[in-house]
Design a protein around this motif. Structure first.
Motif, PDB file in Angstrom:
ATOM      1  N   SER A  52       0.820  -1.207   0.000  1.00 16.49           N
ATOM      2  CA  SER A  52       0.000   0.000   0.000  1.00 16.49           C
ATOM      3  C   SER A  52       0.859   1.265   0.000  1.00 16.49           C
ATOM      4  O   SER A  52       0.598   2.202  -0.745  1.00 16.49           O
ATOM      5  CB  SER A  52      -0.927  -0.002   1.217  1.00 16.49           C
TER       6      SER A  52
ATOM      7  N   THR B  57       1.103   3.069  -3.928  1.00 18.26           N
ATOM      8  CA  THR B  57       0.324   4.278  -4.160  1.00 18.26           C
ATOM      9  C   THR B  57       1.189   5.502  -4.449  1.00 18.26           C
ATOM     10  O   THR B  57       0.665   6.603  -4.627  1.00 18.26           O
ATOM     11  CB  THR B  57      -0.569   4.577  -2.938  1.00 18.26           C
TER      12      THR B  57
ATOM     13  N   SER C 112       3.562   0.911  -8.580  1.00 17.07           N
ATOM     14  CA  SER C 112       3.817   2.349  -8.652  1.00 17.07           C
ATOM     15  C   SER C 112       4.333   2.752 -10.029  1.00 17.07           C
ATOM     16  O   SER C 112       3.891   3.748 -10.604  1.00 17.07           O
ATOM     17  CB  SER C 112       4.821   2.756  -7.572  1.00 17.07           C
TER      18      SER C 112
ATOM     19  N   GLN D  12      -3.441  -0.536  -7.154  1.00 19.27           N
ATOM     20  CA  GLN D  12      -3.440   0.402  -6.031  1.00 19.27           C
ATOM     21  C   GLN D  12      -4.685   0.229  -5.169  1.00 19.27           C
ATOM     22  O   GLN D  12      -4.612   0.335  -3.935  1.00 19.27           O
ATOM     23  CB  GLN D  12      -3.350   1.830  -6.563  1.00 19.27           C
TER      24      GLN D  12
END
Length: 398
Positions: A60, A64, A144, A152
């Motif tokens: 996470s 992101t 990413s 995401q």
């Protein structure tokens, strides 16, 4: 009422220690054995789930990020290694000096009594912590770099349920989790010795660790009194949460909020989840100084600089396989203590017991230190970005 509720868990734990200390002999060995088995079962269940939690947090936090994930991770890891190494080395130096000054750690002979668990569950391990760490990093970087929106969304979904497990399932059973270990220490004759011999050591660790962290905040604020005080004040809710839950992961949202409030830079949203499981200044101080104190208790000479340097190097590496939950910091360090400092099984049992008792303060120091680290990283990373883009601009003009 809110602050009182935050202190509910540590008050329960302190009450458990006092009751076990004075009335533990009135509890039958069979009941102690059952409660100890329950504690071990909770620990095994937690260790089985920890890799998922580590993977979720890293996926996470990295997944992101919009741009620059690779450089972000490289700078973060280098700074984590440097920070942990510095804190551990300093703790060793200060620990030796402090133990010589205290001069009240008496050698003792552990009791021959040994409480055994009523049952012994061995839960399967689907994934090791270090494997989960690097898988989380790799998948996060890929998500990413590709900007994969579905990836995401999955990352946020996994992190939500990881936090839900900690807050709704694990933290409520912490009193039961700790009670079994406290009763074992009382039964084995260790709890009284801890109160007699190690109270001054706990106080010394607390003062040294928090002084060091406060100075880090001062360094970030360039020792400007008002900025210095504001950055510390912003972290107080996170610090209290870390103390009351004994889990850095539970304080993660508050650390992020406080750091962003101080720095005004959203880059801290990525560094806090990344460093929460691997950057632990409280553990660096507590485990290092406790290890030295235990060596004194067992009549062993303190390590020379080369031996302690070897311990520090392996200690820093082992930090990358730790999850920031109650008791998680000491488990992966036990083999390091055995191989580098010559810890016996009795010494390993004692440091495990001491760590569990000191965990609320060590965790609050970890949380406090992670806030300082986020601010330090923000300064270093934004400086790197300015330098990189300036150099790229100059090359284009040339």
């Amino acid at each position: 009422m809110g602050k009182l509720a935050d202190l509910k868990l540590p008050l329960i734990l302190i009450s458990e220690i006092i009751l076990c200390l004075f009335f533990g002999d009135m509890v039958s060995t069979e009941i102690k054995s059952i409660l100890y088995a329950i504690s071990l079962s909770i620990k095994e269940a937690l260790l089985m789930v920890l890799p998922f939690i580590i993977f979720s947090f890293l996926l996470s936090s990295i997944g992101t990020l919009r741009n620059g994930a690779l450089s972000f991770v490289m700078i973060a890891f280098l700074m984590v290694i440097l920070s942990n190494f510095t804190a551990t080395s300093l703790a060793g130096f200060l620990g030796i000096f402090t133990l010589n000054a205290l001069d009240n750690i008496q050698a003792f002979t552990p009791s021959t009594l040994d409480l055994l668990p009523f049952w012994d569950l061995d839960f399967p391990s689907f994934l090791s912590n270090d494997t989960a760490l690097f898988l989380g990093l790799l998948c996060g970087i890929l998500v990413s770099l590709t900007g994969f929106q579905k990836g995401q969304n999955i990352a946020r979904y996994l992190q939500h349920y990881a936090l839900l497990f900690l807050k709704r399932l694990f933290i409520p059973v912490i009193p039961v989790f700790v009670l079994g270990f406290i009763l074992k220490m009382q039964h084995d004759g260790i709890l009284t010795l801890i109160v007699q011999n190690y109270l001054s050591v706990f106080v010394a660790i607390t003062l040294l660790a928090f002084t060091y962290i406060i100075l880090l905040y001062g360094f970030v604020a360039r020792f400007n009194p008002s900025k210095w005080l504001i950055s510390i004040r912003n972290m107080v809710p996170a610090l209290v949460t870390g103390f009351s839950t004994m889990s850095s992961a539970s304080a993660l949202p508050l650390i992020t909020t406080a750091s962003e409030k101080t720095s005004k830079n959203p880059v801290v949203n990525g560094i806090v989840p990344l460093s929460i499981n691997i950057h632990m200044i409280g553990d660096c101080f507590s485990l290092s100084i406790l290890a030295l104190a235990i060596m004194v208790s067992f009549g062993q000479p303190l390590p020379d600089p080369s031996a302690f340097l070897t311990f520090t190097l392996f200690f820093v590496i082992a930090r990358f396989s730790v999850a920031a939950v109650p008791g998680g910091g000491v488990l992966v360090i036990l083999p390091v203590l055995e191989s580098t400092l010559g810890f016996s099984p009795e010494m390993l049992s004692l440091i495990l017991a001491l760590y569990i008792l000191f965990d609320p303060i060590a965790t609050s120091a970890n949380v406090f230190g992670n806030g300082a680290f986020a601010l330090l990283f923000e300064k270093a990373y934004t400086g790197f970005q300015r330098s990189f883009y300036k150099k790229a601009s100059q090359e284009r003009e040339a």
